[in-house]
Enzyme design. Structure first.
Site, PDB file in Angstrom:
ATOM      1  N   LYS A 182     -78.317   2.460  16.111  1.00 56.03           N
ATOM      2  CA  LYS A 182     -77.335   1.836  16.102  1.00 56.03           C
ATOM      3  C   LYS A 182     -76.497   1.638  14.584  1.00 56.03           C
ATOM      4  O   LYS A 182     -77.044   1.230  13.581  1.00 56.03           O
ATOM      5  CB  LYS A 182     -77.455   0.253  16.575  1.00 56.03           C
ATOM      6  CG  LYS A 182     -76.379  -0.771  16.926  1.00 56.03           C
ATOM      7  CD  LYS A 182     -76.679  -1.679  17.479  1.00 56.03           C
ATOM      8  CE  LYS A 182     -75.251  -2.901  17.858  1.00 56.03           C
ATOM      9  NZ  LYS A 182     -75.805  -4.024  18.465  1.00 56.03           N
ATOM     10  N   SER A 189     -73.515  -5.019  22.893  1.00 51.34           N
ATOM     11  CA  SER A 189     -72.598  -4.147  21.500  1.00 51.34           C
ATOM     12  C   SER A 189     -73.722  -2.907  21.331  1.00 51.34           C
ATOM     13  O   SER A 189     -73.121  -2.051  20.561  1.00 51.34           O
ATOM     14  CB  SER A 189     -72.531  -4.926  20.301  1.00 51.34           C
ATOM     15  OG  SER A 189     -73.610  -5.488  19.693  1.00 51.34           O
ATOM     16  N   SER A 210     -76.689  -8.115  23.720  1.00 53.20           N
ATOM     17  CA  SER A 210     -76.264  -6.859  23.118  1.00 53.20           C
ATOM     18  C   SER A 210     -77.534  -5.785  23.523  1.00 53.20           C
ATOM     19  O   SER A 210     -76.967  -4.600  23.282  1.00 53.20           O
ATOM     20  CB  SER A 210     -75.741  -6.704  21.766  1.00 53.20           C
ATOM     21  OG  SER A 210     -74.483  -7.364  21.849  1.00 53.20           O
TER      22      SER A 210
END
Length: 585
Positions: A209, A281, A305
């Site tokens: 990420k 996210s 997320s």
């Protein structure tokens, strides 16, 4: 149990920020390290008793005229001290002096060895089709590599080819690192030829990420103000994954500053319906894993997320106990909530990945020493599992199928509930902490450059957070302690709890208490193209898409091994985890 925050959609529309996730502090962009400047507007008007009278409505308080006069007498000094404090440099790496600890005083938590066992089935023969290899679970790919049937370099090239083919559709990578990937894969192959196994993820390619730093690689945080940012050093998790033999394919997308699926380059897409976003996210990690562009992804969660994109994309997401995985070198969003965890295509894979990244880190003030023990093949008969009948009455067929699979596995179901409390009051924490972490964006108006400007988006929630009373905030934190005590008592005598992902406020509550959550694919439904909040898009039309959904398991603090074993047993009985999105198969 209260149903005041019973669904993700209600939580979001109530002004919460449920599709967010982050880790902790990473090197900040140079401009963030500079003292924030006040907005270049006209000087603020002088504060008067009339100002105070008007402000009282914001905090639901009432003062007399005499009391307002007393407050006003010392207010100029108070404002001056606040302004002076704002001018002090506070990079994103600077954590608060008071750090959250999920452990309750006087409670003894089980000491665990660091030991992970798989369910024992062999990897079997290597498929002749590259797509079959790409979609295989990590545990199977690792078996092929150890046996010599598959090289790390070949597996890496398969994924690099798929990224080149599909990233233009999914927008799930912000940066691809083929040179790093090939070099790390070749190192793994050389080590194996010399008889050395680097670790549990030897030769397995993954996506990181983008809010987590890898030295020399762009780490843009998905946000326009940071799109030129390059990491100066590795995050702790990047080092641990490299030492475990994992191969970095690149940086996966996340919504700007860890909220949602929109970033400066576009919107990350759901492979099962590329017309809709992948949620967030950890948008890119879930999308890339679901589409077979990586063997696994690393996600982060502050308030949904990992779970939310796993629900939408059909991946398996494990949010570990707070403090189990180091966050040093990752962007800080909310220091008391940020967590890092794996996103994979099978429950068993999450055990391998978590074993590689578990461990205390002195550079993360929220890090805790906790051993990780998991036996994915453990017999779950007799396991005591909490459930709430109302959750499943309001749930889906997939949720009810997961519950039945747990029954069929031989668990003992025990009714579970929590006290009826105003749990949504906890949401102030994420708004206040994130507003503090990115105060300079509000004060110098550079928040205007963020791609999402809706009322629920960061710019507005951060402005609103300036009006949360410090007294209320401290009492909200005290209320959080009360919730921690409630959850500890409710879990007493239970090995796990099962339910729909967002039912009963459990996602919100357990994020605030620090408990682990496992979201695994439990079935499918037909849905029109959805917004990030789960409702149909205005221009969705009448077409429906067959999309996956997840069900969740929760465990007592640091007992991820329970939900891994139970999740694998349910997954095996449901038999729905291996289906691939048709456009990427």
């Amino acid at each position: 149990m209260s149903d005041k925050v019973s669904t993700r959609r209600e939580l979001l529309k109530g002004g919460a920020v449920a599709v967010i996730a982050a880790g902790a502090a990473g090197p900040a962009l140079a401009r963030q390290d500079a003292a924030p400047a006040a907005a270049a507007d006209a000087a603020a008007p002088a504060v008067s008793t009339d100002t105070l009278h008007c402000a009282e409505a914001l905090f639901d308080i009432r003062y007399t005229d005499a009391e307002r006069e007393q407050v006003l007498a010392g207010l100029d000094d108070w404002i001056a001290r606040t302004s002076q404090q704002r001018a002090v440099e506070k990079p994103n790496t600077l954590a608060p002096s008071c750090m959250f600890d999920p452990r309750l005083p006087g409670v003894a938590y089980r000491s665990q060895p660091n030991a992970v066992s798989l369910s024992g089935h062999g990897a079997g023969p290597l498929p002749g089709n590259d797509a079959d290899i790409a979609f295989a679970p990590v545990w199977q790919q690792a078996g092929w590599i150890r046996s010599g049937a598959l090289s790390a370099r070949r597996l890496t090239e398969i994924y690099l080819d798929r990224i080149a083919q599909y990233n233009g559709t999914l927008h799930c990578f912000v940066t691809v690192t083929p040179e790093i990937a090939r070099a790390e894969a070749d190192q793994c192959d050389r080590a194996l030829a010399e008889g050395r196994l680097l670790g549990p993820l030897h030769g397995i390619p993954y996506g990181m990420k983008d809010i987590i730093d890898v030295a020399g690689v762009a780490a843009t945080w998905g946000a326009t103000p940071y799109r030129e940012r390059v990491a100066g050093q590795d995050a702790r998790i990047a080092v641990m994954l490299r030492e475990a033999g994992a191969v970095l394919l690149g940086k996966t997308t996340n919504g700007a500053l860890a909220y949602g699926d929109r970033w400066f380059g576009g919107q990350t897409r759901n492979p099962w319906n590329p017309q809709e976003g992948s949620s967030g996210s950890s948008a890119g990690s879930a999308s890339a894993t679901a589409a077979g562009l990586v063997a696994f992804g690393i996600g982060t969660e502050t308030l949904g997320s990992i779970v939310s994109p796993s629900h939408r994309c059909g991946t398996t997401g494990l949010r570990p106990s707070f403090g189990r995985v180091s966050r040093s070198g990752a962007m800080a969003l909310c220091w008391s909530l940020d967590k890092i965890g794996p996103i994979a295509r099978s429950v068993e894979d999450t055990a391998l990945i978590l074993s590689a990244i578990n461990g205390a880190d002195p550079l993360d003030p929220g890090s805790l020493e906790a051993g990780f023990e998991a036996d994915a093949g453990r017999d779950v008969r007799g396991m005591r599992v909490g459930w709430n009948p109302a959750w499943f009455e309001n749930g889906t067929d997939a949720d009810r199928a997961a519950l039945q699979a747990a029954r069929d596995a031989g668990v003992e179901l025990v009714e579970f509930s929590l006290p009826d409390r105003p749990y949504d009051a906890l949401l102030a924490s994420v708004e206040v902490e994130s507003a503090a972490a990115f105060e300079h964006l509000t004060l110098d108006n550079s928040d205007d450059s963020l791609v999402w400007q809706a009322p629920q988006a960061w710019p507005n929630t951060w402005r609103r957070a300036r009006f949360i009373s410090a007294v209320d905030y401290v009492n909200i934190d005290r209320f959080r302690r009360q919730v921690m005590q409630d959850v500890h008592a409710a879990f007493d005598g239970l090995d796990a709890v099962i339910g729909p992902n967002f039912a009963g406020g459990m996602l919100l509550i357990t994020n605030y208490t620090g408990h682990p959550q496992l979201a695994f694919r439990s079935g499918y439904s037909r849905q029109r193209t959805r917004t990030i909040f789960g409702g149909a898009q205005e221009d969705a039309g009448e077409a429906e898409f067959r999309v996956p959904q997840a069900t969740s398991l929760w465990a007592p603090l640091f007992e991820e091994g329970n939900i891994i074993a139970l999740g694998r047993a349910i997954e095996a009985r449901l038999g729905v985890a291996t289906e691939r999105p048709s456009g990427f198969a």
